[in-house]
Design a protein around this motif. Structure first.
Motif, PDB file in Angstrom:
ATOM      1  N   LEU A  94     -11.465  -2.596 -27.305  1.00 31.54           N
ATOM      2  CA  LEU A  94     -12.761  -1.935 -27.122  1.00 31.54           C
ATOM      3  C   LEU A  94     -13.874  -2.949 -26.899  1.00 31.54           C
ATOM      4  O   LEU A  94     -14.739  -2.768 -26.038  1.00 31.54           O
ATOM      5  CB  LEU A  94     -13.081  -1.080 -28.350  1.00 31.54           C
ATOM      6  CG  LEU A  94     -12.332   0.238 -28.501  1.00 31.54           C
ATOM      7  CD1 LEU A  94     -12.475   0.771 -29.923  1.00 31.54           C
ATOM      8  CD2 LEU A  94     -12.843   1.268 -27.500  1.00 31.54           C
ATOM      9  N   THR A  95     -13.854  -4.019 -27.680  1.00 32.73           N
ATOM     10  CA  THR A  95     -14.889  -5.059 -27.562  1.00 32.73           C
ATOM     11  C   THR A  95     -14.810  -5.755 -26.207  1.00 32.73           C
ATOM     12  O   THR A  95     -15.838  -5.996 -25.563  1.00 32.73           O
ATOM     13  CB  THR A  95     -14.736  -6.099 -28.691  1.00 32.73           C
ATOM     14  OG1 THR A  95     -14.794  -5.424 -29.954  1.00 32.73           O
ATOM     15  CG2 THR A  95     -15.833  -7.147 -28.639  1.00 32.73           C
ATOM     16  N   ILE A  96     -13.605  -6.063 -25.780  1.00 31.45           N
ATOM     17  CA  ILE A  96     -13.431  -6.732 -24.484  1.00 31.45           C
ATOM     18  C   ILE A  96     -13.902  -5.836 -23.339  1.00 31.45           C
ATOM     19  O   ILE A  96     -14.566  -6.281 -22.399  1.00 31.45           O
ATOM     20  CB  ILE A  96     -11.953  -7.141 -24.293  1.00 31.45           C
ATOM     21  CG1 ILE A  96     -11.588  -8.268 -25.274  1.00 31.45           C
ATOM     22  CG2 ILE A  96     -11.678  -7.583 -22.856  1.00 31.45           C
ATOM     23  CD1 ILE A  96     -10.105  -8.534 -25.391  1.00 31.45           C
ATOM     24  N   GLY A  97     -13.590  -4.541 -23.424  1.00 32.07           N
ATOM     25  CA  GLY A  97     -13.941  -3.635 -22.337  1.00 32.07           C
ATOM     26  C   GLY A  97     -15.398  -3.225 -22.304  1.00 32.07           C
ATOM     27  O   GLY A  97     -15.963  -2.977 -21.227  1.00 32.07           O
ATOM     28  N   PHE A  98     -16.042  -3.167 -23.471  1.00 29.35           N
ATOM     29  CA  PHE A  98     -17.424  -2.694 -23.541  1.00 29.35           C
ATOM     30  C   PHE A  98     -18.371  -3.731 -22.958  1.00 29.35           C
ATOM     31  O   PHE A  98     -18.265  -4.916 -23.247  1.00 29.35           O
ATOM     32  CB  PHE A  98     -17.787  -2.382 -24.998  1.00 29.35           C
ATOM     33  CG  PHE A  98     -19.058  -1.610 -25.165  1.00 29.35           C
ATOM     34  CD1 PHE A  98     -19.109  -0.264 -24.846  1.00 29.35           C
ATOM     35  CD2 PHE A  98     -20.207  -2.217 -25.649  1.00 29.35           C
ATOM     36  CE1 PHE A  98     -20.276   0.467 -25.008  1.00 29.35           C
ATOM     37  CE2 PHE A  98     -21.379  -1.510 -25.811  1.00 29.35           C
ATOM     38  CZ  PHE A  98     -21.419  -0.157 -25.491  1.00 29.35           C
ATOM     39  N   LYS A  99     -19.325  -3.282 -22.147  1.00 26.26           N
ATOM     40  CA  LYS A  99     -20.225  -4.220 -21.455  1.00 26.26           C
ATOM     41  C   LYS A  99     -21.427  -4.639 -22.278  1.00 26.26           C
ATOM     42  O   LYS A  99     -22.019  -5.685 -22.052  1.00 26.26           O
ATOM     43  CB  LYS A  99     -20.723  -3.591 -20.138  1.00 26.26           C
ATOM     44  CG  LYS A  99     -19.630  -3.101 -19.206  1.00 26.26           C
ATOM     45  CD  LYS A  99     -18.682  -4.209 -18.811  1.00 26.26           C
ATOM     46  CE  LYS A  99     -17.611  -3.675 -17.852  1.00 26.26           C
ATOM     47  NZ  LYS A  99     -16.487  -4.631 -17.697  1.00 26.26           N
ATOM     48  N   GLY A 100     -21.825  -3.809 -23.258  1.00 23.42           N
ATOM     49  CA  GLY A 100     -23.006  -4.120 -24.065  1.00 23.42           C
ATOM     50  C   GLY A 100     -22.658  -4.889 -25.328  1.00 23.42           C
ATOM     51  O   GLY A 100     -21.612  -5.541 -25.412  1.00 23.42           O
ATOM     52  N   ASP A 101     -23.543  -4.800 -26.319  1.00 21.58           N
ATOM     53  CA  ASP A 101     -23.325  -5.482 -27.596  1.00 21.58           C
ATOM     54  C   ASP A 101     -22.412  -4.656 -28.496  1.00 21.58           C
ATOM     55  O   ASP A 101     -22.415  -3.423 -28.451  1.00 21.58           O
ATOM     56  CB  ASP A 101     -24.666  -5.725 -28.301  1.00 21.58           C
ATOM     57  CG  ASP A 101     -25.548  -6.703 -27.539  1.00 21.58           C
ATOM     58  OD1 ASP A 101     -24.994  -7.649 -26.946  1.00 21.58           O
ATOM     59  OD2 ASP A 101     -26.784  -6.506 -27.530  1.00 21.58           O
ATOM     60  N   VAL A 102     -21.665  -5.358 -29.339  1.00 20.92           N
ATOM     61  CA  VAL A 102     -20.699  -4.707 -30.227  1.00 20.92           C
ATOM     62  C   VAL A 102     -20.944  -5.154 -31.665  1.00 20.92           C
ATOM     63  O   VAL A 102     -21.098  -6.350 -31.941  1.00 20.92           O
ATOM     64  CB  VAL A 102     -19.251  -5.048 -29.824  1.00 20.92           C
ATOM     65  CG1 VAL A 102     -18.259  -4.456 -30.824  1.00 20.92           C
ATOM     66  CG2 VAL A 102     -18.948  -4.548 -28.412  1.00 20.92           C
TER      67      VAL A 102
END
Length: 346
Positions: free
Chosen positions: A223-231
């Protein structure tokens, strides 16, 4: 931000963002080892805990079991903190099933994973590990189209043991450094399980990960790798293992992630999240909750080293604190929900 303690790096702005809270649920057969976790009244009931946490977070009640998840000593799930915090900030919540043996009785997103086995033998088939990673990356990319801040919580009993195994297997100094939901961290048992699990490790990364990691760690990384914003990785020492996996697969993705945990994890003398986060190179912060003056003994127990974190409690409370709520506001909301639960269970 005065109630969020920055420990390593700095916390990105959490206000005025299009924010989604996700809870990744999964199980591992490691939780069936007697004495390794208190995240369930018995080892067998630990497989119901993630589903029950998810149901309580969304519905305020559980459908899979007839009460909220508790420790053998009767301490309530940290989902109560997460639900209270998210009620204050009013953001959407999404349950992601990475591989839970019991499926929550409510709408969820299933990423096609499977429950983790006993890491002393093998946790996941390579094909299953690959599928969890690929599907969670796709899901992260899709969520980016509607949100620019993603908070990832977790519910997986015995997850600190699988986290220690993965960190150790990837070459980090992690033995005895992960936390526990109990004041008596069962370090000897965890160490014994991990040392057995890392024997005869495959040499390739996917092989190591499949042998040692639980489904939640894979999903949180993807999820972190795929998400474009901040995590925000909303959790304790388990999220340092997720961060190590992110670093292994896509080092640049680690720059958008921050672990936000509770002060109870940072102050825990039986573990060392600061050392783990430093080794991995991930930002770390803590929400400074205080339950010492609670009118409920079950909540005051958090100040005595019980539970400490889980179900995204650190990140969710951190979000509420960043929006101007105080630790007292959160405690009041937690007590309100807890009072309702106590009266419903009479």
């Amino acid at each position: 931000m005065q109630y969020i303690k920055e420990i390593l790096g700095s916390v990105k702005d959490l206000k005025d963002r299009r924010t989604l809270f996700t809870l990744v649920i999964a199980t591992t057969d490691v939780s069936l080892i007697p004495g390794i976790t208190v995240a369930g009244a018995t080892p067998e009931l630990t497989h119901f805990t993630p589903a029950a946490d998810a149901e309580f977070l969304i519905l305020g009640k559980c459908r899979s079991i007839n009460t909220i998840p508790i420790t053998p000593d009767g301490i309530p799930t940290p989902a109560i903190i997460t639900r209270a915090s998210l009620e204050l900030v009013k953001i959407p919540k999404l349950i992601i099933n990475a591989g839970s043996r019991v499926i929550p009785r409510l709408p969820i997103i299933d990423i096609g994973g499977e429950p983790g086995g006993d890491i002393r033998k093998f946790s996941l088939r390579k094909e299953a590990a690959q599928k969890i990673l690929e599907n969670s990356i796709i899901l992260g990319e899709e969520l980016s189209k509607s949100f620019d801040l993603l908070i990832i919580g977790e519910s997986i009993p015995a997850g600190t043991t699988t986290a220690m195994a993965l960190l150790t297997g990837l070459g980090y100094d992690a033995l005895d450094k992960v936390s526990s939901a109990s004041p008596q961290n069962p370090k000897d048992l965890k160490r014994k399980v991990v040392l057995e699990a890392i024997k005869d490790l495959p040499e390739d990364t996917l092989g190591k990960v499949s042998k040692l990691a639980d489904p939640m760690l894979l999903a949180a990384a993807g999820l972190t790798i795929g998400f474009k914003g901040d995590v925000v990785l909303a959790g304790g020492t388990q999220m340092t293992a997720a961060s190590a996996l992110i670093r292994e697969l896509d080092k640049s993705a680690l720059t958008k992630a921050t672990i936000i945990t509770t002060k109870w994890i940072v102050e825990d003398t039986s573990s060392d999240i600061v050392s783990l986060a430093k080794q991995v190179g991930v930002s770390l912060a803590a929400s400074t909750l205080d339950f010492s003056r609670s009118k409920f003994e079950g909540l005051r127990a958090y100040e005595k080293g019980y539970v400490k974190e889980g179900v995204g409690a650190g990140g969710a409370s951190g979000l509420a604190l960043a929006h101007g709520y105080t630790p007292e506001d959160i405690l009041n909301k937690v007590e309100e929900i807890y009072s309702q639960l106590m009266s419903n269970n009479k």
